[in-house]
Enzyme design. Structure first.
Site, PDB file in Angstrom:
ATOM      1  CE  LYS A   1     -69.929 -91.904 -56.536  1.00  0.00           C
ATOM      2  NZ  LYS A   1     -69.399 -91.548 -55.236  1.00  0.00           N
TER       3      LYS A   1
ATOM      4  CB  SER B   1     -68.951 -88.854 -51.756  1.00  0.00           C
ATOM      5  OG  SER B   1     -67.725 -88.272 -52.184  1.00  0.00           O
TER       6      SER B   1
ATOM      7  CB  SER C   1     -67.672 -87.823 -55.523  1.00  0.00           C
ATOM      8  OG  SER C   1     -67.994 -89.011 -54.670  1.00  0.00           O
TER       9      SER C   1
END
Lengths: 99, 490
Positions: B78, B182, B158
């Site tokens: 990420k 997330s 997210s």
């Protein structure tokens, strides 16, 4: 708590975010919706309840107060927008703050 | 033989160790898959050359017989984890051009275990969102689509790019971070396993901070076993993060015994929220039946402050964010927009560099921390947070683990819910309590919606009892036998 334009303008200044006057009304509405929604917490009886300050019960560790790392001047300024390198020194730069 | 991109991490590890496949060919297969999946917009930065050179080094270590736990396994990271000399953006314009001179502890642990970097995945800006639509680099598309409907769906957020990449067989696994859901919500939306560990299990050092008392890194994978392998490599005690906990990291794979006889699992009555989709309710019931059939006993529990978790979160998280994001000022790194004074430069830089949702949250955070409002909002929310944590302590006197749905719906279309921040926030209604209490939670794919989209079940554990979570998750995974694949993946 009812928000008004002056309050939102003051928050924007505190947060150092430029908000154009024309956008203030929209922002007042958006923030008011969220603030009114979080105010449902007023219904919770929290008398005698301590605020939670740590997600997990731990005693914060102590260490000796001594420098263990460092000496990365070039790497520290490598990402700066307009760095200035003078001799051995390297500097961040900002707009002039004193006359 | 199945395609190399269909292998699980566990299968790849075994074949690599047996020298049946090489790390180089495994990396090449995934590099090609990344290049072919550009329409998903799952990556902000692709690192094909690094992947191949890291894989070559892995092959040398495998040959010498000293490969690590993830030797040669291609992963996506990420873009909230700082990676040395590789662009790190947090999906924000304000980190324009930022190449960290250091490596986050979690990613460093993964490289030490032999993993291979495919690239940095897209996310909601500063991890603020539940749909991956707030990214400066554009929305991510979910590889799944509704039956008979080709409108692009959100992957959740997210950690949406990570979820899309793993679901599309582009990466074998990916790191995520979870502040309010997330990791778990995008895992549910994309048919994956996603684990948020106990607060303190993984180091936060080198991860771009959103809300420091809630943020935690975790794995996103296609199987429970893969998540156990990845967490084992990610977790560590780190003196550079004073909230990381000095506990040994167990061998999580050993927890996958399949035996949950005698275990008590809690069903929180407050999670039966109004308007919950009947198919979510039905899936939850199915989960109860699966665990009962495996010899565990359901127990009704009460988490009475559940409905106050989201409002408390939307005070605490923005408050911490407004403080953490104060560092983005155009002076030391990232974007700078000139101004006629120092304050003018700050204000211009932050107005241009932060997107609408980030600005909204920084403003809310600034307000609730400002003089005169701190007690009424911030301290109040921290007191409610104590009550939420206490609810769990009470519940764990009666049960060992808690079973809930992961999210109140399946994936929705890009653009839906865009005009209503609060409707968007409600995505996290079942996950956010876990962050507030600092507990571990895992989402396991458990079924399909009527429209053919994945749905997840969540298990919540006691602090630092990830082993029980993996054990129970393994049982859910086996019973659910979730074999459906996104369209176009065979």
């Amino acid at each position: 708590m009812a928000l008004d334009k002056a309050t939102v303008a003051r928050i924007a200044t505190l947060a150092r975010i430029k908000v154009a006057d024309a956008d203030l009304d929209k922002m007042v509405g958006e923030l008011q919706t969220i603030i009114s929604w979080v105010e449902q917490l007023d219904a919770v009886d929290t008398k005698g309840v301590e605020p939670m300050t740590s997600a997990v019960e731990v005693t914060l560790p102590m260490r000796e107060d001594k420098v263990s790392d460092g000496g990365y001047v070039a790497q520290i300024v490598a990402n700066a927008p307009e760095p200035v390198v003078v001799g051995e020194g390297a500097f961040f730069t900002v707009p002039k703050v004193v006359e | 033989m199945a395609a190399l991109t269909d292998l699980t991490i566990a299968e790849a590890r075994d074949q690599l160790r047996a020298r049946k496949i090489s790390a180089r060919e495994l990396a090449q297969a995934h590099v090609s898959a990344v290049a072919k999946a550009k329409q998903l917009n799952a990556f902000i930065t692709e690192t094909p050359e690094m992947a191949l050179s890291m894989a070559t080094a892995s092959d040398q270590r495998l040959k010498a017989g000293d490969g690590g736990a993830l030797e040669g396994v291609p992963l996506a990271i990420k873009d909230l984890f700082c990676t040395k000399d590789v662009l790190t953006t947090a999906a924000s314009h304000i980190l324009h051009g930022f190449k960290p001179p250091y490596e986050s502890t979690v990613s460093a642990n993964l490289w030490k275990a032999g993993a291979v970097l495919l690239g940095k995945t897209n996310l909601d800006e500063f991890a603020m969102g539940s749909s991956n639509t707030t990214s400066y680099y554009g929305p991510v598309h979910n590889p799944w689509q509704r039956r008979g409907d080709n409108r692009p769906l959100v992957p959740g957020g997210s950690s949406g790019g990570s979820a899309a990449a793993v679901a599309a067989r582009v990466a074998m696994g990916a790191t995520g971070t979870d502040t309010g859901g997330s990791i778990r919500q995008p895992a549910a939306f994309c048919g994956l396993v996603g684990l948020k560990p106990t607060y303190g299990r993984c180091s936060r050092w080198g991860i771009v901070a959103f809300a420091s008392s809630l943020d935690q890194a975790g794995p996103m994978t296609r199987t429970v076993r893969d998540a156990a392998i990845m967490l084992g490599a990610m977790a560590s005690h780190d003196p550079k993060d004073s909230t990381s906990v000095p506990r040994p990291v167990p061998d999580y794979e050993k927890a996958l015994t399949g035996d949950i006889r005698g275990l008590k699992f809690g069903i929180p009555k407050e999670y039966r929220i109004d308007g919950m989709a009947p198919e979510i309710e039905k899936l939850w019931q199915q989960g109860i039946e699966w665990l009962k059939a495996a010899g565990a006993t359901p127990v009704e529990i009460s988490l009475p402050h559940t409905k106050y978790a989201l409002p408390a979160y939307y005070i605490i998280a923005p408050a911490e964010a407004s403080s953490n994001l104060a560092r983005y000022d155009g002076v030391r790194f990232g974007l700078r927009i000139p101004g006629d004074s120092l304050d003018g430069m700050y204000e211009n830089t932050r107005a241009e560099g932060f997107g609408a949702e980030v600005q909204r949250r920084v403003m809310i955070g600034t307000y609730v921390l400002s003089a005169g409002y701190y007690d009424a909002y911030y301290l109040k929310a921290q007191r409610v947070r104590s009550l939420i944590a206490r609810d769990f302590t009470e519940a764990y006197k009666k049960c060992d683990v808690i079973l809930t749905p992961t999210a109140p719906s399946a994936a929705f279309a890009i653009g839906e819910k865009a005009d209503d921040p609060i409707a968007m926030y409600l995505n996290d209604v079942f996950t956010v309590t876990v962050n507030l209490a600092g507990l571990p939670g895992i989402s396991v794919p458990a079924g399909l919606s009527a429209e053919g989209l994945p749905l997840g079940l969540q298990l919540i554990g006691r602090a630092f009892d990830e082993e029980t979570l993996f054990r129970v998750a393994g049982v859910v995974e086996k019973a659910a036998n979730f074999t459906a694949l996104p369209p176009g993946i065979s």
